[in-house]
Scaffold this motif. Structure first.
Motif, mmCIF file in Angstrom:
data_model
loop_
_atom_site.group_PDB
_atom_site.id
_atom_site.type_symbol
_atom_site.label_atom_id
_atom_site.label_comp_id
_atom_site.label_asym_id
_atom_site.label_seq_id
_atom_site.Cartn_x
_atom_site.Cartn_y
_atom_site.Cartn_z
ATOM 1 N N GLY A 218 0.825 -1.196 0.000
ATOM 2 C CA GLY A 218 0.000 0.000 0.000
ATOM 3 C C GLY A 218 0.860 1.246 0.000
ATOM 4 O O GLY A 218 1.756 1.383 0.838
ATOM 5 N N ALA B 95 -9.705 -0.936 -2.486
ATOM 6 C CA ALA B 95 -8.949 -0.528 -1.298
ATOM 7 C C ALA B 95 -8.806 0.988 -1.277
ATOM 8 O O ALA B 95 -8.033 1.552 -2.045
ATOM 9 C CB ALA B 95 -7.592 -1.201 -1.294
ATOM 10 N N ILE C 229 -6.586 2.209 4.790
ATOM 11 C CA ILE C 229 -5.977 1.210 5.653
ATOM 12 C C ILE C 229 -5.932 1.786 7.053
ATOM 13 O O ILE C 229 -5.536 2.947 7.242
ATOM 14 C CB ILE C 229 -4.554 0.824 5.181
ATOM 15 C CG1 ILE C 229 -4.643 0.006 3.893
ATOM 16 C CG2 ILE C 229 -3.800 0.045 6.271
ATOM 17 C CD1 ILE C 229 -3.303 -0.450 3.332
ATOM 18 N N VAL D 284 -11.402 -5.470 2.358
ATOM 19 C CA VAL D 284 -10.589 -5.982 1.263
ATOM 20 C C VAL D 284 -9.633 -7.041 1.824
ATOM 21 O O VAL D 284 -9.466 -8.108 1.241
ATOM 22 C CB VAL D 284 -9.812 -4.847 0.572
ATOM 23 C CG1 VAL D 284 -8.869 -5.398 -0.500
ATOM 24 C CG2 VAL D 284 -10.769 -3.819 -0.016
ATOM 25 N N VAL E 277 -7.643 -3.380 5.553
ATOM 26 C CA VAL E 277 -7.670 -2.754 4.236
ATOM 27 C C VAL E 277 -9.146 -2.716 3.854
ATOM 28 O O VAL E 277 -9.796 -3.761 3.789
ATOM 29 C CB VAL E 277 -6.857 -3.559 3.196
ATOM 30 C CG1 VAL E 277 -6.845 -2.843 1.858
ATOM 31 C CG2 VAL E 277 -5.444 -3.829 3.700
ATOM 32 N N SER E 278 -9.666 -1.512 3.608
ATOM 33 C CA SER E 278 -11.111 -1.372 3.464
ATOM 34 C C SER E 278 -11.492 -0.401 2.359
ATOM 35 O O SER E 278 -10.733 0.504 2.023
ATOM 36 C CB SER E 278 -11.690 -0.870 4.802
ATOM 37 O OG SER E 278 -13.070 -0.684 4.720
ATOM 38 N N GLU E 279 -12.688 -0.601 1.852
ATOM 39 C CA GLU E 279 -13.232 0.373 0.904
ATOM 40 C C GLU E 279 -14.029 1.446 1.642
ATOM 41 O O GLU E 279 -14.424 2.442 1.048
ATOM 42 C CB GLU E 279 -14.090 -0.323 -0.147
ATOM 43 C CG GLU E 279 -15.325 -1.005 0.376
ATOM 44 C CD GLU E 279 -16.094 -1.738 -0.722
ATOM 45 O OE1 GLU E 279 -15.559 -1.914 -1.834
ATOM 46 O OE2 GLU E 279 -17.237 -2.131 -0.458
ATOM 47 N N LEU F 23 -2.759 0.476 -4.305
ATOM 48 C CA LEU F 23 -2.540 -0.824 -3.683
ATOM 49 C C LEU F 23 -2.076 -1.789 -4.761
ATOM 50 O O LEU F 23 -2.858 -2.210 -5.608
ATOM 51 C CB LEU F 23 -3.806 -1.354 -3.004
ATOM 52 C CG LEU F 23 -3.575 -2.637 -2.185
ATOM 53 C CD1 LEU F 23 -2.821 -2.305 -0.889
ATOM 54 C CD2 LEU F 23 -4.887 -3.323 -1.856
ATOM 55 N N ARG G 158 -1.136 -5.398 -5.686
ATOM 56 C CA ARG G 158 -1.719 -6.603 -5.079
ATOM 57 C C ARG G 158 -1.374 -7.877 -5.823
ATOM 58 O O ARG G 158 -2.255 -8.650 -6.171
ATOM 59 C CB ARG G 158 -3.216 -6.416 -4.981
ATOM 60 C CG ARG G 158 -3.819 -5.849 -6.245
ATOM 61 C CD ARG G 158 -5.195 -5.284 -6.142
ATOM 62 N NE ARG G 158 -6.168 -6.227 -5.687
ATOM 63 C CZ ARG G 158 -7.311 -5.873 -5.115
ATOM 64 N NH1 ARG G 158 -7.608 -4.622 -4.940
ATOM 65 N NH2 ARG G 158 -8.155 -6.783 -4.722
#
Length: 193
Positions: free
Chosen positions: A40, A105, A108, A142, A160-162, A179, A181
């Motif tokens: 990230g 994402a 965080i 996420v 880790v989120s939306e 991010l 990934r």
């Protein structure tokens, strides 16, 4: 798995636009790195989500400690030191890492919790792993990771989120600028044991 995080505090008058451009330019260089679950490119901006100063940071989840070692000795970290100097790299052993159902994402959060001196460590580990699996199943997740620092006996919870972080949280909140990934989808999914 190894969690690695370093933070560069920025001067009050630093042009945040330069950080956004840097993440945009450099982010794609990490999209195919072997043995990397994710990296990230993060921004903590003064006045947002409780931040009293602005900082730029990177958070990694490496598949193996050898992959983290290779990152250090291959010269990839030199790009950072050339631009921002050498930061302390906080490392944790990942006890559990799960892929959530969300995909975008945007934020965080990182929360540090001291493990009480008289805690039953086996029970504490089991409890945090179970909690992490529940978090991975929540809407907007996420990825969810729980790590431990056995030198300071501290748990590190990473989400880790939306979804935008709530104001009540005591976790440090970061905006995700990019991010990378490469192996994120190889993590066990929410709901799997």
């Amino acid at each position: 798995m190894t969690i690695a995080h370093y933070i560069h505090r920025l001067p009050a008058d630093y042009d945040i636009g330069l950080i956004r451009s840097r993440a945009k330019e450099r982010g794609a260089l990490w999209n195919d790195v072997p043995e990397l679950h994710f990296k990230g490119f993060l921004l903590r901006e003064r006045g947002r989500f409780g931040a009293i100063a602005s900082s730029y940071s990177s958070l990694y989840l490496w598949r193996t400690d050898e992959a983290f070692r290779n990152f250090l000795v291959s010269g990839r970290y030199k790009v950072v030191t050339d631009s921002f100097g050498r930061a302390d790299i906080q490392t944790r052993f990942a006890l559990d890492a799960r892929r959530g159902r969300a995909d975008d994402a945007r934020f965080i959060t990182k929360q540090e919790l001291s493990i009480p001196l008289d805690a039953d460590l086996t029970a504490a580990f089991a409890s945090e792993i179970a909690r992490n699996r529940e978090v991975a199943e929540q809407q907007g997740t996420v990825a969810a990771i729980i790590g431990v620092d056995p030198q300071t006996w501290t748990f590190t919870r990473i989400l880790v989120s939306e979804q935008e972080p709530t104001r009540e949280s005591d976790a440090a909140a970061y905006e995700v600028l990019h991010l990378a990934r490469p192996l994120l989808d190889s993590l066990p999914s929410a709901g799997s044991r």
